[in-house]
Design an enzyme around this catalytic site. Structure first.
Site, PDB file in Angstrom:
ATOM      1  N   LYS A 440       0.696  -1.325  -0.275  1.00 18.72           N
ATOM      2  CA  LYS A 440       0.099  -0.079  -0.049  1.00 18.72           C
ATOM      3  C   LYS A 440       0.892   1.263  -0.085  1.00 18.72           C
ATOM      4  O   LYS A 440       0.225   2.316  -0.005  1.00 18.72           O
ATOM      5  CB  LYS A 440      -0.899  -0.010   1.078  1.00 18.72           C
ATOM      6  CG  LYS A 440      -2.030  -1.172   1.202  1.00 18.72           C
ATOM      7  CD  LYS A 440      -2.758  -1.181   2.489  1.00 18.72           C
ATOM      8  CE  LYS A 440      -3.819  -2.164   2.309  1.00 18.72           C
ATOM      9  NZ  LYS A 440      -3.384  -3.705   1.874  1.00 18.72           N
ATOM     10  N   LEU A 480      -2.447 -13.344   5.070  1.00 18.48           N
ATOM     11  CA  LEU A 480      -3.744 -14.210   5.734  1.00 18.48           C
ATOM     12  C   LEU A 480      -3.730 -14.329   6.969  1.00 18.48           C
ATOM     13  O   LEU A 480      -2.545 -14.689   7.549  1.00 18.48           O
ATOM     14  CB  LEU A 480      -3.643 -15.501   4.790  1.00 18.48           C
ATOM     15  CG  LEU A 480      -4.122 -15.301   3.295  1.00 18.48           C
ATOM     16  CD1 LEU A 480      -3.719 -16.805   2.721  1.00 18.48           C
ATOM     17  CD2 LEU A 480      -5.532 -15.369   3.072  1.00 18.48           C
ATOM     18  N   SER A 483      -4.116 -10.048  12.145  1.00 22.18           N
ATOM     19  CA  SER A 483      -5.254  -9.001  12.657  1.00 22.18           C
ATOM     20  C   SER A 483      -5.844  -8.178  11.927  1.00 22.18           C
ATOM     21  O   SER A 483      -5.252  -7.335  11.163  1.00 22.18           O
ATOM     22  CB  SER A 483      -4.789  -8.477  13.985  1.00 22.18           C
ATOM     23  OG  SER A 483      -3.667  -7.745  13.868  1.00 22.18           O
TER      24      SER A 483
END
Length: 651
Positions: A440, A480, A483
């Site tokens: 990101k 995967l 949290s």
């Protein structure tokens, strides 16, 4: 790959009641037999074998001599019979044949029986010679063969009888095994020892197995699965294909689920031992089993050599990635692991777990240190007092919507915290510093991604000015099971009966497992030369809409549609503030190879030293002033791809 033939309609499949969850009581007779003391069972089996010795010898005499002379021949061999039976008890007991469990009558057990039969035949021949009985040389051979056949047949008959009693009275659930190889055979034998599952057939797409009878079960072609499921009322198919590629297992699992059957996978041997029984160890196909790529093998010897005997500090040690880093570090045998975490409970949890792992006296020290990465004096004190060699910086605020609404705290932790830890590492002469970043950070549209990109720039700047310490970073895709990730959210939504919420039908993400993520950090530390950005080749990105559909099917439910209005709905909610349709792993196209074929090194643009210092002053000033717009303006200036959203301007 042979396709699985499907029934013409759902109406063709018989409706089978769901198996009861509680295991029914075993029938009294079976329960009494199974509950006999072990020595009693051994005595009964020994008595059975001794009687079979007598029967086999009599049968051998009858077969060898004419029927009219059989009675006289038996009387003539009475001494041989007594001597053989007398010594048979010692032979059988010495070979441990009575102690062989009926459930485990396999190759080694058969070999022991064959050896016993050979020794008994030799004893019979010697006894006949000593007693001068009229025994031709063929008599001991017939006797040994007869005893072996009777002993094996008796065991199979007893075992079959016990299984029949239990199956008829205990309400076992029929299952089909997909895969007739070694693993399938092992699970078939294990299931026969279970109390609730009963294998009824094998299916396999290998035509070499088709028509064979293995472990007492017939092997059918994969195309026969729909008929077999209808014939036996099977609602569960167990995949015994752990050595197959993920792509092949995913394809087969999808075909099986299309038949309305639940798919379960064969666990590892370690899982069988840990869970104690086959029924408990069999597990539904996990979400990461269906991500359309094989897991990347990142087990490289260089990792262990890099960290062995060193002191390694992990920031954010109680988080999803930080805790997995600590677990994997244990295998690298460092001298000391320093756990740095601001959450007391998370620190307690990982500290207790590691101490449990280290009870075997490996000599690895574990130091639990409370503190925030934004507390510069605490960070420096811990690094210097512990003599840290390596720092793995996993502490970060990572949830996009949360940081979008709390941008000042996000920037303080992710940008200023990284600067504090990295600079303290340089000043203390730490050998290596690894920053955990995210995909990101590439042309970000949200504050979280932008803050991680600024953190990368801080690390790159420090590396240029401080060559003594090696500083580098790794970029993750979506991890995967971590949290706040999408999979735990989907699991909770499915458990509530839906709907599953997806922000956009075309949104895609790269995925990796927690162990892959942690290993990538450790490998990056081993490969780093300074200023590196490491990324993992994660294959093709996955559509979140498709992932939602798979997880619904995985749970045994169906996706809501016009023909199935009772299924679980998928609701499109719209992109959240700062969310992108797709993610990228690198800013440019400059990728170079590393010693591992699946790990790549990116060469990317960076700020100058003057620009970096100006950026840090601007970020700190915005935080000190509590001015979110000022912070976003700073981000827009220094981070390529980020633009202040209209909603932020209106705040």
């Amino acid at each position: 790959m042979t396709p699985i033939a499907r029934s013409a309609s759902n109406e063709d499949r018989p409706v089978v009641a769901a198996p009861a969850q509680a295991k029914r009581a075993l029938p009294p007779l079976y329960d009494k037999i199974i509950g006999l003391p072990r020595r009693t069972k051994w005595a009964l089996v020994l008595a059975l074998d001794l009687s079979l010795v007598a029967v086999a010898l009599v049968l051998a005499v009858v077969l060898r001599f004419d029927t009219a002379d059989a009675a006289d021949a038996i009387r003539a061999h009475t001494g041989v019979l007594v001597a053989t039976c007398g010594l048979a008890a010692a032979v059988l007991h010495g070979l441990g044949i009575p102690q062989i469990r009926l459930h485990h009558t396999e190759a080694r057990a058969l070999a022991s029986l064959a050896l016993g039969a050979t020794l008994l035949a030799t004893i019979a021949a010697a006894a006949a010679q000593m007693l001068q009985a009229p025994a031709p040389l063929s008599l001991p051979l017939i006797f040994g063969t007869a005893f072996f056949t009777l002993a094996v047949g008796a065991r199979l008959a007893i075992l079959g009888t016990l299984f029949s009693i239990r199956r008829l009275s205990a309400g076992q659930t029929p299952v089909i095994l997909y895969g007739a190889g070694t693993e399938g055979v092992q699970i078939a034998y294990a299931l026969r020892s279970s109390g609730s599952l009963c294998p009824v057939a094998f299916v396999d797409d290998n035509r070499a197995f088709e028509g064979l009878r293995i472990a007492g079960l017939k092997v059918h072609g994969a195309r026969m699965l729909p008929r077999l499921a209808a014939r036996f009322g099977v609602k569960t198919v167990i995949l015994a294909l752990s050595s197959a590629s993920d792509e092949r297992r995913n394809w087969i699992a999808a075909e099986i689920r299309a038949l309305g059957c639940e798919v379960q996978t064969l666990p590892s041997f370690a899982e069988l031992i840990e869970r104690g029984s086959v029924e408990q160890a069999l597990r539904p196909v996990r979400p990461d089993d269906l991500l359309c790529r094989d897991k990347v093998d990142l087990d490289v010897p260089a990792v262990t050599r890099t960290y062995a005997g060193r002191t390694v500090m992990v920031t954010g040690a109680g988080g999803s990635i930080g805790s997995e880093l600590c677990r994997q570090l244990v295998d690298c045998r460092p001298a000391r692991i320093v756990l740095f975490e601001h959450s007391e409970f998370a620190l307690y949890e990982i500290d207790a777990e590691l101490r449990t792992m280290l009870v075997d006296g490996t000599g690895i020290e574990v130091r639990a240190r409370l503190g925030s990465v934004t507390n510069e004096s605490r960070v420096r004190q811990v690094i210097e007092s512990e003599g840290v060699d390596f720092i793995l910086h996993a502490a970060a605020y990572k949830h996009v919507p949360m940081v979008e609404d709390n941008e000042l705290e996000g920037a303080c932790n992710n940008v200023i915290g990284t600067r504090i830890v990295a600079r303290a590492a340089v000043d203390a002469g730490v050998e290596r510093f690894m920053l955990v970043s995210t995909d990101k950070a590439v042309r970000p549209t949200n504050v979280m991604g932008a803050s991680k990109r600024l953190a990368e720039m801080v690390v790159q700047d420090l590396q240029r000015r401080n060559p003594r310490t090696t500083l580098a970073m790794v970029r993750f895709g979506n991890v995967l099971g971590s949290s706040g990730s999408v999979l735990p959210l989907f699991q909770k939504q499915i458990a509530r009966g839906g709907p599953i919420t997806v922000t956009h039908p075309e949104v895609t993400r790269y995925f990796m497992t927690i162990p892959e993520a942690a290993r990538l950090v450790l490998l990056g530390g081993a490969f780093a030369a300074g200023g590196d950005v490491f990324v993992l080749d994660m294959g093709e990105p996955v559509r979140i809409m498709e992932l939602a559909r798979r997880m619904i099917e995985l749970s045994g439910a169906k996706v809501q549609s016009d023909t199935d209005p009772d299924g679980i709905a998928i609701r499109v909610t719209g992109l959240r503030p700062g969310e992108k349709l797709y993610e990228e792993l690198v800013i440019g196209d400059a990728l170079t190879a590393t010693p591992h074929e699946k790990i790549l090194r990116a060469e990317e643009e960076h700020l100058s030293e003057i620009e970096t210092q100006a950026m840090l002053r601007a970020v700190q000033a915005a935080i000190d002033a509590g001015d979110a717009i000022r912070l976003r303006t700073c981000i827009e200036r220094y981070v390529s791809g980020y633009h202040i959203p209209a909603t932020a301007d209106a705040m």
